[in-house]
Write a protein that holds these residues in place. Structure first.
Motif, PDB file in Angstrom:
ATOM      1  N   PRO A  60     -39.302  33.038  -6.171  1.00  0.00           N
ATOM      2  CA  PRO A  60     -40.762  33.105  -6.243  1.00  0.00           C
ATOM      3  C   PRO A  60     -41.427  31.733  -6.065  1.00  0.00           C
ATOM      4  O   PRO A  60     -42.400  31.609  -5.322  1.00  0.00           O
ATOM      5  CB  PRO A  60     -41.037  33.662  -7.644  1.00  0.00           C
ATOM      6  CG  PRO A  60     -39.785  34.415  -7.990  1.00  0.00           C
ATOM      7  CD  PRO A  60     -38.663  33.645  -7.340  1.00  0.00           C
ATOM      8  N   GLN A  61     -40.858  30.690  -6.703  1.00  0.00           N
ATOM      9  CA  GLN A  61     -41.439  29.351  -6.551  1.00  0.00           C
ATOM     10  C   GLN A  61     -41.223  28.807  -5.140  1.00  0.00           C
ATOM     11  O   GLN A  61     -42.112  28.198  -4.565  1.00  0.00           O
ATOM     12  CB  GLN A  61     -40.818  28.372  -7.569  1.00  0.00           C
ATOM     13  CG  GLN A  61     -41.160  28.726  -8.996  1.00  0.00           C
ATOM     14  CD  GLN A  61     -39.929  28.580  -9.880  1.00  0.00           C
ATOM     15  OE1 GLN A  61     -38.939  29.295  -9.736  1.00  0.00           O
ATOM     16  NE2 GLN A  61     -39.987  27.643 -10.797  1.00  0.00           N
ATOM     17  N   LEU A  62     -40.036  29.044  -4.589  1.00  0.00           N
ATOM     18  CA  LEU A  62     -39.763  28.579  -3.225  1.00  0.00           C
ATOM     19  C   LEU A  62     -40.675  29.296  -2.236  1.00  0.00           C
ATOM     20  O   LEU A  62     -41.180  28.690  -1.297  1.00  0.00           O
ATOM     21  CB  LEU A  62     -38.290  28.816  -2.866  1.00  0.00           C
ATOM     22  CG  LEU A  62     -37.270  27.993  -3.661  1.00  0.00           C
ATOM     23  CD1 LEU A  62     -35.859  28.486  -3.409  1.00  0.00           C
ATOM     24  CD2 LEU A  62     -37.381  26.516  -3.339  1.00  0.00           C
ATOM     25  N   GLY A  63     -40.908  30.593  -2.478  1.00  0.00           N
ATOM     26  CA  GLY A  63     -41.801  31.381  -1.626  1.00  0.00           C
ATOM     27  C   GLY A  63     -43.219  30.857  -1.649  1.00  0.00           C
ATOM     28  O   GLY A  63     -43.895  30.828  -0.617  1.00  0.00           O
ATOM     29  N   LYS A  64     -43.673  30.411  -2.829  1.00  0.00           N
ATOM     30  CA  LYS A  64     -45.028  29.829  -2.941  1.00  0.00           C
ATOM     31  C   LYS A  64     -45.153  28.591  -2.075  1.00  0.00           C
ATOM     32  O   LYS A  64     -46.231  28.250  -1.613  1.00  0.00           O
ATOM     33  CB  LYS A  64     -45.339  29.461  -4.403  1.00  0.00           C
ATOM     34  CG  LYS A  64     -45.770  30.648  -5.230  1.00  0.00           C
ATOM     35  CD  LYS A  64     -46.185  30.198  -6.622  1.00  0.00           C
ATOM     36  CE  LYS A  64     -46.228  31.392  -7.554  1.00  0.00           C
ATOM     37  NZ  LYS A  64     -45.747  31.096  -8.890  1.00  0.00           N
ATOM     38  N   LEU A  65     -44.027  27.906  -1.870  1.00  0.00           N
ATOM     39  CA  LEU A  65     -44.025  26.705  -1.025  1.00  0.00           C
ATOM     40  C   LEU A  65     -43.823  27.081   0.452  1.00  0.00           C
ATOM     41  O   LEU A  65     -43.746  26.218   1.310  1.00  0.00           O
ATOM     42  CB  LEU A  65     -42.908  25.750  -1.461  1.00  0.00           C
ATOM     43  CG  LEU A  65     -42.993  25.223  -2.897  1.00  0.00           C
ATOM     44  CD1 LEU A  65     -41.728  24.452  -3.256  1.00  0.00           C
ATOM     45  CD2 LEU A  65     -44.216  24.332  -3.069  1.00  0.00           C
ATOM     46  N   GLY A  66     -43.702  28.381   0.723  1.00  0.00           N
ATOM     47  CA  GLY A  66     -43.524  28.839   2.104  1.00  0.00           C
ATOM     48  C   GLY A  66     -42.112  28.652   2.624  1.00  0.00           C
ATOM     49  O   GLY A  66     -41.892  28.647   3.833  1.00  0.00           O
ATOM     50  N   LEU A  67     -41.163  28.483   1.717  1.00  0.00           N
ATOM     51  CA  LEU A  67     -39.791  28.198   2.124  1.00  0.00           C
ATOM     52  C   LEU A  67     -38.958  29.478   2.226  1.00  0.00           C
ATOM     53  O   LEU A  67     -38.921  30.276   1.301  1.00  0.00           O
ATOM     54  CB  LEU A  67     -39.141  27.250   1.098  1.00  0.00           C
ATOM     55  CG  LEU A  67     -37.783  26.680   1.495  1.00  0.00           C
ATOM     56  CD1 LEU A  67     -37.958  25.603   2.559  1.00  0.00           C
ATOM     57  CD2 LEU A  67     -37.077  26.087   0.282  1.00  0.00           C
ATOM     58  N   THR A  68     -38.312  29.659   3.358  1.00  0.00           N
ATOM     59  CA  THR A  68     -37.365  30.754   3.561  1.00  0.00           C
ATOM     60  C   THR A  68     -35.980  30.220   3.216  1.00  0.00           C
ATOM     61  O   THR A  68     -35.663  29.077   3.540  1.00  0.00           O
ATOM     62  CB  THR A  68     -37.386  31.210   5.039  1.00  0.00           C
ATOM     63  OG1 THR A  68     -38.688  31.698   5.337  1.00  0.00           O
ATOM     64  CG2 THR A  68     -36.365  32.297   5.315  1.00  0.00           C
ATOM     65  N   VAL A  69     -35.160  31.042   2.574  1.00  0.00           N
ATOM     66  CA  VAL A  69     -33.799  30.642   2.219  1.00  0.00           C
ATOM     67  C   VAL A  69     -32.815  31.547   2.944  1.00  0.00           C
ATOM     68  O   VAL A  69     -32.989  32.765   2.986  1.00  0.00           O
ATOM     69  CB  VAL A  69     -33.563  30.763   0.693  1.00  0.00           C
ATOM     70  CG1 VAL A  69     -32.112  30.435   0.342  1.00  0.00           C
ATOM     71  CG2 VAL A  69     -34.514  29.872  -0.077  1.00  0.00           C
ATOM     72  N   ILE A  70     -31.776  30.944   3.511  1.00  0.00           N
ATOM     73  CA  ILE A  70     -30.718  31.697   4.177  1.00  0.00           C
ATOM     74  C   ILE A  70     -29.378  31.162   3.696  1.00  0.00           C
ATOM     75  O   ILE A  70     -29.100  29.968   3.801  1.00  0.00           O
ATOM     76  CB  ILE A  70     -30.796  31.540   5.708  1.00  0.00           C
ATOM     77  CG1 ILE A  70     -32.132  32.059   6.223  1.00  0.00           C
ATOM     78  CG2 ILE A  70     -29.642  32.287   6.386  1.00  0.00           C
ATOM     79  CD1 ILE A  70     -32.552  31.463   7.525  1.00  0.00           C
ATOM     80  N   GLY A  71     -28.558  32.063   3.158  1.00  0.00           N
ATOM     81  CA  GLY A  71     -27.204  31.697   2.766  1.00  0.00           C
ATOM     82  C   GLY A  71     -26.262  32.035   3.909  1.00  0.00           C
ATOM     83  O   GLY A  71     -26.444  33.044   4.580  1.00  0.00           O
ATOM     84  N   VAL A  72     -25.258  31.185   4.140  1.00  0.00           N
ATOM     85  CA  VAL A  72     -24.328  31.385   5.255  1.00  0.00           C
ATOM     86  C   VAL A  72     -22.891  31.255   4.753  1.00  0.00           C
ATOM     87  O   VAL A  72     -22.559  30.268   4.103  1.00  0.00           O
ATOM     88  CB  VAL A  72     -24.551  30.319   6.363  1.00  0.00           C
ATOM     89  CG1 VAL A  72     -23.602  30.548   7.537  1.00  0.00           C
ATOM     90  CG2 VAL A  72     -25.990  30.294   6.831  1.00  0.00           C
ATOM     91  N   SER A  73     -22.064  32.252   5.078  1.00  0.00           N
ATOM     92  CA  SER A  73     -20.641  32.157   4.754  1.00  0.00           C
ATOM     93  C   SER A  73     -19.830  32.670   5.932  1.00  0.00           C
ATOM     94  O   SER A  73     -20.363  33.341   6.812  1.00  0.00           O
ATOM     95  CB  SER A  73     -20.313  32.963   3.495  1.00  0.00           C
ATOM     96  OG  SER A  73     -20.156  34.332   3.807  1.00  0.00           O
ATOM     97  N   PRO A  74     -18.518  32.387   5.936  1.00  0.00           N
ATOM     98  CA  PRO A  74     -17.676  32.891   7.026  1.00  0.00           C
ATOM     99  C   PRO A  74     -17.255  34.345   6.816  1.00  0.00           C
ATOM    100  O   PRO A  74     -16.510  34.895   7.619  1.00  0.00           O
ATOM    101  CB  PRO A  74     -16.461  31.947   6.994  1.00  0.00           C
ATOM    102  CG  PRO A  74     -16.383  31.480   5.589  1.00  0.00           C
ATOM    103  CD  PRO A  74     -17.800  31.451   5.069  1.00  0.00           C
TER     104      PRO A  74
END
Length: 157
Positions: A60-74
């Protein structure tokens, strides 16, 4: 790009990967918005779970900053989908099965466990600004503290 992947101030390497929830994530699709690309070794392992749940809590806080998060694994998509569902992870978890994105970011590295050497994903993150430039790099990060560090760095983007 150096062998160690992009450094702060450089353009983020392009990527396009299948992700949880039937999504596809790509550098082109994120143009004009900041994002965090975080690499983790394996879905549903203790450290990766701590890290993912910490990021989910901070969403929620990251979203308020307009930040998208993507996790990456093999991992392949089925275990990723299971991991996302088990812990209610709303952000996309991408499958980099051929580790081409990890290699472009310099996080597919030689590792060693119990004297056995192998190649694997280094737990690392790249904060990319709205212009597509790497703003901050975390290498060999601590899963527990990561979300707070990202939040702090994203506030100055």
């Amino acid at each position: 790009m150096s062998e160690a992947g992009p450094v702060e101030g450089q353009a983020a390497p392009a990527f396009s990967m299948p992700a949880s929830g039937g999504r596809t994530v790509s550098l082109d699709g994120l143009k004009g918005a900041p994002f965090l690309l975080y690499f983790y070794p394996k879905a549903d392992t203790p450290g990766c779970t701590k890290q993912a749940c910490g990021i989910q809590e901070a969403l929620p806080q990251l979203g308020k900053l307009g930040l998208t998060v993507i996790g990456v694994s093999p991992d392949k998509l089925p275990p990723i989908e299971k991991f996302a569902a088990k812990f209610g992870l709303e952000f996309p978890l991408a499958s980099d099965e051929g580790h081409t994105v990890a290699e472009a970011y310099g996080v597919w590295v030689g590792k060693s466990m119990y004297g056995k050497k192998y190649m694997g994903m280094e737990r690392s993150s790249f904060l990319v600004d709205a212009e597509g430039k790497v703003a901050k790099v975390w290498r060999k990060l601590k899963p527990e503290a990561h979300a707070a560090e990202v939040l702090k760095a994203a506030q100055v983007l």
